[in-house]
Every structure is written in structure tokens, then in C-alpha cells.
Design a protein around this motif. Sequence first.
Motif, PDB file in Angstrom:
ATOM      1  N   ASN A   1       0.878  -1.162   0.000  1.00 47.65           N
ATOM      2  CA  ASN A   1       0.000   0.000   0.000  1.00 47.65           C
ATOM      3  C   ASN A   1       0.920   1.217   0.000  1.00 47.65           C
ATOM      4  N   ALA A   2       1.056   1.855  -1.156  1.00 49.38           N
ATOM      5  CA  ALA A   2       2.115   2.854  -1.329  1.00 49.38           C
ATOM      6  C   ALA A   2       1.564   4.219  -1.702  1.00 49.38           C
ATOM      7  N   GLY A   3       2.072   5.238  -1.022  1.00 54.19           N
ATOM      8  CA  GLY A   3       1.711   6.615  -1.322  1.00 54.19           C
ATOM      9  C   GLY A   3       2.794   7.284  -2.148  1.00 54.19           C
TER      10      GLY A   3
ATOM     11  N   GLU B   1      -3.904   8.037   7.322  1.00 51.93           N
ATOM     12  CA  GLU B   1      -5.261   7.491   7.438  1.00 51.93           C
ATOM     13  C   GLU B   1      -5.449   6.257   6.560  1.00 51.93           C
ATOM     14  N   GLU B   2      -4.746   6.221   5.431  1.00 51.95           N
ATOM     15  CA  GLU B   2      -4.859   5.078   4.516  1.00 51.95           C
ATOM     16  C   GLU B   2      -3.893   3.951   4.867  1.00 51.95           C
ATOM     17  N   LYS B   3      -3.149   4.126   5.962  1.00 53.41           N
ATOM     18  CA  LYS B   3      -2.241   3.093   6.482  1.00 53.41           C
ATOM     19  C   LYS B   3      -1.237   2.610   5.423  1.00 53.41           C
ATOM     20  N   CYS B   4      -0.531   3.557   4.837  1.00 49.16           N
ATOM     21  CA  CYS B   4       0.478   3.220   3.832  1.00 49.16           C
ATOM     22  C   CYS B   4       1.637   2.445   4.452  1.00 49.16           C
ATOM     23  N   ASP B   5       2.171   1.512   3.677  1.00 46.21           N
ATOM     24  CA  ASP B   5       3.399   0.821   4.074  1.00 46.21           C
ATOM     25  C   ASP B   5       4.605   1.698   3.752  1.00 46.21           C
ATOM     26  N   TYR B   6       4.594   2.236   2.533  1.00 45.85           N
ATOM     27  CA  TYR B   6       5.677   3.100   2.061  1.00 45.85           C
ATOM     28  C   TYR B   6       5.089   4.378   1.475  1.00 45.85           C
TER      29      TYR B   6
END
Length: 426
Positions: free
Chosen positions: A80-82, A142-147
Amino acid sequence: MGKNYSIKKYHRAVDFIEGMAGLYTQHGVRKERKNKIYKEFLQKLGKPQNDYKIIHVTGTAGKGSVCSQIHAALVKAGYNAGLYLSPHTTSAVERIKLNDRYIPAEAFYNILDKIKPTFNKVAIPPDFFGIIVAIAFQYFSEEKCDYVVLEVGAGGQYDHTNVIPSPVIAIATNVGHDHTEYLGKTLVEIARHKAGIIKKHCTFITSDNNPKVLKIFKDRCKKVNAKYIHVNPNGAHYTDINTKVAQKAIDVLGVDVKINKSLVEKSSRLPCRQEIIQKKPTIMLDGAHNPSKMNALISTIKKVARPDYLIIGISANKDWRRILKTIVPHAKKIILTKYVASRRTTVSPIKMKKYINKHFPSRKPIIYWDPLDALRDVIKKSKKDDFILITGSMYLTGELRTYWIPEENILQYRSSFKNGNSNGHQ
């Protein structure tokens, strides 16, 4: 809640943020103190920038492509990447991406509403850039990104993004002349600013080849006990160098993804970055706004054709004379214009015309004060096999891009491309 209401509320949010531009300057806040104040603001928000692993990327050219390739590889690997990019072209949401889609307009203005009460809890609230970065930090939390792959806006040391803890990887693609009004006139001065993103125990990667610049980076790595990795360009084309840097970062992370041609093409298709927006006639949008980026653009257009028409507008704080000196010899007909963006001042087309008349007397540049008038007239006059290049500024190319893709489309599909499709030409 209707779509029109949502878009209206989004535009009001952007207007509010733009109205905060230059706030630190108005209050005489020196650059050395700016991030201390900004950190206090983020602390009141709960330090959202601490909730994920960060790859922090600076550089004069290529950093957007490197960021996008690293991000695409992480998404392909299932993380889950931003992704935070700067600047945007048409819409502010283009700066903030989760996996393969921009932040929804509703999330953008809802987060702004959520953080605004904190403005009165600090001595000075954040300015335009600080608010946008804070929205990104909060959204990714809030979106609980991993990276999160984080692109520096300008320089590094005093950039709003440089309030993060030590990143897992820091990258400086290269060092050239840009933002010299506050980064310094020499490459060594500029390199010192960019070295500011190198923090304790991170891994640092660069593809610059200037010995003086590399010494700055090596000394900084030694000081903070960071691992130093040099990706040797070996005379490769800049696009291949960018991919080498991105691949090295992915390898350091231990992610089992190869950045192949397909992934490069998909991830590197960014709005107003050597973007073919139309065919017959061929129209390319490229926001090159410094000599390094302009040279990279020229190396590409040499493979396409010599531009029959060049539409150009440049920000007043850029090295506009060197930019014109670089690109003018490669175009047949030259149209000088300005953009409408209220936060930036364009070099007067009259000044550009005087410069071209003096240094390229055989050219006869034409001035259009409205860039949309320039675009319409050039399209009307052009032949189907002509090549039209629009460049000089992200603001100019972003404004004219709405001729083909309105901002409402970007907000609806959460993509810069028609119907949310990131593949193929328009």
C-alpha cells in the motif's frame, strides 16, 4: 451530496490554500526557522509523517520519474504505497497519489477541514506548501500506507518535506542550476541543500558524477552514518539513468520487482512530462523550467522532429535567458506567451522577444498575451504533419492541458488521463 457541490467545495479549498501562500515570508520567518515552526504544527496533528517508511527524493532533474518508478514497483509488489509529487500541473490532487489513483477531492477538502483548527494552536500556521504536504502526510497515515515516496519541492534541507524522521532511502538524482535565488549560485552550494535530506542510518543513492558534488554527499553520509551508493551513469541516456537509480532503491528495500520497459512506460507517463497530448498535428507538452530539464527535452525531440512551432512561457524566477538560449535554435517558429496562474509571475514576453531579437536576429518571435489564443491560432495554422512543442513552465503546460482534459475529468477519474486510463496517447 451532488458532484457539482463536491467540486465547488474542492475549488474553495484550493483557493483557501493558495491564499496562504507566502505567509512565512510575510512574518519574516527565515528559512532556517521555517521547518521548526512547521514541525510544531505537525506535532499538534499527531506527527502523521512518522506512520510509514519513506523514500525521500531530491534532484534538479529526473526526480519525478524516479519517484514514479519506485512507487509503481512498490504497488506491483503488493504494498500500500503513497506518492507525493511536486509541482502539480492542472489540479492540486495530482500531488497526492495512493497506489494508482489520486486523492479523492472529498478526502482533500475533508482533511483540510480537519487540520484547520490546528492553525490557531501554533505561532504561525503553515503556508501553501506546508498545507499541501500536511494533507498528504495525513492522507497517507489514514490510509495506512506501508511506504511513501516523497519528492522534494526545492533543494532539500529547508524544504517542507524535510520534517520527516530518517527515511529508509534518500536519493539525489543529480545537481544542476535551479532555484538559485535561495539555493545558491554554485553547484556546491546547491548540493549542500540537497544533502540535507540525508539522515542518520539511511541509505543514500545518487547518480551525479561531479566530484565536488559527490564529496559533499560523501561527507554528509559519513557525518550521519548513512550508507553511500553511487549509480554510475556511464554516459547512458537520462531515462536509463533514472531507471537504474529507481531499481537500485527497490533492490535496497529487498523488493523482488524488476523495473522493466512496461513498468517504466506506465509509471513515467506523467502529465506535462514529454507528453504527446495530440496527434495530427503532434503536440507535446513538457514543463521543462531549467537548463538541465531543457537539455533533457532536446535530447528527446531530436528523435522526433524539429518543432515547427514553439509556444513558451517561463517563470520570472527561473534562468530564462539560458532556457531560451538552449531551446530557441531548435524551433522554426517561436510564440512567446505568459500563463494565468496567480501565484507565479511570468517573464514578460516583451523581455523574451528583446533577448531573442538580440541573440537570434534571424528569428521573428510572435507575442500572445493569452496562451489559449496562442494555442488555438497555432493549431489552426498548422499542418497535420507539424510538430508543436509547448514548454518552459509546468504552469503554462498545465493550464493549456485543460484544452484537452478539463480539471473536472481529473477529479472525477482521479487520473490525469481520459477516463482514468494511463496507457496510450490521447
